[in-house]
Design a protein around this motif. Structure first.
Motif, PDB file in Angstrom:
ATOM      1  N   GLY A  95      47.855  37.049  24.872  1.00  0.00           N
ATOM      2  CA  GLY A  95      48.753  38.088  25.568  1.00  0.00           C
ATOM      3  C   GLY A  95      49.897  38.644  24.225  1.00  0.00           C
ATOM      4  O   GLY A  95      49.615  40.150  24.350  1.00  0.00           O
ATOM      5  N   ASP A  99      41.439  40.092  24.367  1.00  0.00           N
ATOM      6  CA  ASP A  99      41.188  39.618  25.794  1.00  0.00           C
ATOM      7  C   ASP A  99      42.440  38.248  26.129  1.00  0.00           C
ATOM      8  O   ASP A  99      42.740  38.374  26.968  1.00  0.00           O
ATOM      9  CB  ASP A  99      40.138  40.059  26.645  1.00  0.00           C
ATOM     10  N   CYS A 139      53.173  35.948  33.318  1.00  0.00           N
ATOM     11  CA  CYS A 139      52.577  35.034  34.274  1.00  0.00           C
ATOM     12  C   CYS A 139      51.825  36.185  35.004  1.00  0.00           C
ATOM     13  O   CYS A 139      50.900  35.895  35.724  1.00  0.00           O
ATOM     14  CB  CYS A 139      53.626  34.679  35.588  1.00  0.00           C
ATOM     15  N   ARG A 140      52.264  37.534  34.453  1.00  0.00           N
ATOM     16  CA  ARG A 140      51.016  38.627  35.029  1.00  0.00           C
ATOM     17  C   ARG A 140      50.034  38.488  34.045  1.00  0.00           C
ATOM     18  O   ARG A 140      48.297  38.251  34.222  1.00  0.00           O
ATOM     19  CB  ARG A 140      51.691  39.508  35.117  1.00  0.00           C
ATOM     20  N   PHE A 141      50.967  38.404  33.321  1.00  0.00           N
ATOM     21  CA  PHE A 141      49.166  38.341  31.859  1.00  0.00           C
ATOM     22  C   PHE A 141      48.097  37.012  32.533  1.00  0.00           C
ATOM     23  O   PHE A 141      46.243  37.458  32.356  1.00  0.00           O
ATOM     24  CB  PHE A 141      49.350  38.250  30.848  1.00  0.00           C
ATOM     25  N   SER A 184      39.852  32.609  42.433  1.00  0.00           N
ATOM     26  CA  SER A 184      40.770  32.939  41.718  1.00  0.00           C
ATOM     27  C   SER A 184      40.535  31.729  41.079  1.00  0.00           C
ATOM     28  O   SER A 184      40.476  30.380  41.518  1.00  0.00           O
ATOM     29  CB  SER A 184      41.805  32.694  42.786  1.00  0.00           C
ATOM     30  N   VAL A 198      47.897  35.926  35.438  1.00  0.00           N
ATOM     31  CA  VAL A 198      47.435  35.614  37.561  1.00  0.00           C
ATOM     32  C   VAL A 198      45.884  36.799  36.712  1.00  0.00           C
ATOM     33  O   VAL A 198      44.752  36.517  37.872  1.00  0.00           O
ATOM     34  CB  VAL A 198      48.130  36.895  37.865  1.00  0.00           C
ATOM     35  N   GLY A 199      46.639  37.937  36.154  1.00  0.00           N
ATOM     36  CA  GLY A 199      45.270  38.549  35.656  1.00  0.00           C
ATOM     37  C   GLY A 199      43.902  37.639  35.437  1.00  0.00           C
ATOM     38  O   GLY A 199      42.496  38.396  35.793  1.00  0.00           O
ATOM     39  N   HIS A 200      43.220  37.359  34.564  1.00  0.00           N
ATOM     40  CA  HIS A 200      42.633  36.084  33.746  1.00  0.00           C
ATOM     41  C   HIS A 200      42.081  35.117  35.420  1.00  0.00           C
ATOM     42  O   HIS A 200      40.750  34.980  35.444  1.00  0.00           O
ATOM     43  CB  HIS A 200      42.973  35.552  32.875  1.00  0.00           C
ATOM     44  N   GLN A 201      43.219  35.053  36.116  1.00  0.00           N
ATOM     45  CA  GLN A 201      42.687  34.002  36.622  1.00  0.00           C
ATOM     46  C   GLN A 201      42.095  34.712  38.777  1.00  0.00           C
ATOM     47  O   GLN A 201      41.192  34.299  39.067  1.00  0.00           O
ATOM     48  CB  GLN A 201      44.089  33.392  37.608  1.00  0.00           C
ATOM     49  N   LEU A 202      42.476  35.911  37.801  1.00  0.00           N
ATOM     50  CA  LEU A 202      41.572  36.818  39.579  1.00  0.00           C
ATOM     51  C   LEU A 202      40.483  37.135  39.208  1.00  0.00           C
ATOM     52  O   LEU A 202      39.223  37.905  39.671  1.00  0.00           O
ATOM     53  CB  LEU A 202      42.193  37.988  39.660  1.00  0.00           C
ATOM     54  N   GLU A 203      40.202  37.006  37.526  1.00  0.00           N
ATOM     55  CA  GLU A 203      38.194  36.952  37.353  1.00  0.00           C
ATOM     56  C   GLU A 203      37.335  36.027  36.111  1.00  0.00           C
ATOM     57  O   GLU A 203      36.669  36.189  36.239  1.00  0.00           O
ATOM     58  CB  GLU A 203      38.451  38.453  35.628  1.00  0.00           C
TER      59      GLU A 203
END
Length: 219
Positions: free
Chosen positions: A75, A72, A101-103, A2, A105-110
Motif C-alpha cells: 500500500g 500491487d 481500509c480501502r486498499f 469477497s 477492500v480492493g484486494h478483498q474484491l479480487e
C-alpha cells in the motif's frame, strides 16, 4: 468475489511474520487449488531500494496465487525503520486509516483468500489514534498471532491474545515459529495449547494450520 481475510500480527517485530505468511499463502493455494490467494502489506517501513527483493510486500506478492507485483502488494512504503505512524511523520506525512481500509477492500474484491500482514504487534499505531487492532475490527477479520518460540513467549502471546479479547477481535490461530536454533523444549507449546485449545500450532505444521483456519471459516 469477497475474500475470506486474516490479519497476521506478531508478538513483536522480527518474529517471522512474513515467512509464516508466505507459507500460509502457499498452503492455502495447495488446499484450495482453484482459489485466488493474495498476501498484502498495507504499510511497510524500513525499506531500502537495494533490498527490494526482500521487502515483505515483495515476498507476499511472490507467494500469492497468481503472483502479484510489489506495486500491487504494497500500500505505502517508508524508509525509516519505525512504526508506520512515525516513519510517515519522519517525511512529513500522516497515514490515512481509511485509505488503508480501502486498499485492503480492493484486494478483498479480487481474491478468495486474503492475508493482510501488519507491522510489529497488534497495538502498533497506524495513526495517532488508530492501531492494527482497529484495522482488524474495521475489516471484521480474525487475527493470526505469530510468536517466536523462546523464553518470554508465553507472556507476550497471552498479552496479545488478551488484547484481542478485550477489543472483541476474533483469534484465528497462534503460530509458534522456531527460528533457526535449538528450542527450549515443548513447554511453551504445551502451556499455550492449554490456554487456547485447538488454536496453537508450530510453524512447520502448516497443513494443520491451514486446515484449521479453513474449517473455522467454512463452519
Amino acid at each position: 468475489m469477497s475474500a475470506l481475510t486474516w490479519l497476521v500480527t506478531g508478538t513483536n517485530t522480527s518474529v517471522g511474520k512474513t515467512w509464516v505468511g508466505c507459507e500460509l499463502l502457499r498452503e492455502v493455494a495447495r488446499q484450495r487449488s482453484r482459489a485466488v490467494v493474495r498476501g498484502i502489506k498495507p504499510l511497510e517501513s524500513g525499506l531500502s531500494e537495494v533490498a527490494k527483493k526482500q521487502w515483505d510486500a515483495t515476498l507476499l506478492g511472490q507467494a500469492s496465487t497468481p503472483e502479484i507485483g510489489t506495486q500491487d502488494a504494497l500500500g505505502k512504503g517508508y524508509l525509516a525503520p519505525l512504526s508506520p505512524l512515525h516513519a510517515a511523520q519522519a517525511v512529513g506525512e500522516m497515514p490515512d486509516f481509511n485509505g488503508v481500509c480501502r486498499f485492503v477492500v480492493g484486494h478483498q474484491l479480487e481474491s478468495h483468500f486474503l492475508l493482510v500482514e501488519g507491522a510489529g504487534g497488534i497495538a502498533v499505531p497506524i495513526t495517532p489514534h488508530r492501531t492494527y487492532g482497529d484495522l482488524a475490527r474495521a475489516l471484521k477479520c480474525p487475527v493470526i498471532i505469530v510468536a517466536k518460540d523462546e523464553l518470554g513467549v508465553i507472556n507476550s502471546t497471552v498479552l496479545t491474545a488478551h488484547y484481542l479479547a478485550s477489543q472483541k477481535i476474533p483469534l484465528a490461530a497462534i503460530i509458534l515459529n522456531r527460528i533457526g536454533r535449538v528450542t527450549p523444549g515443548d513447554h511453551n507449546l504445551q502451556y499455550l495449547a492449554e490456554c487456547y485449545p485447538g488454536k496453537v500450532f508450530l510453524a512447520d505444521h502448516m497443513p494443520d494450520v491451514v486446515a484449521h483456519l479453513l474449517a473455522e471459516l467454512d463452519a
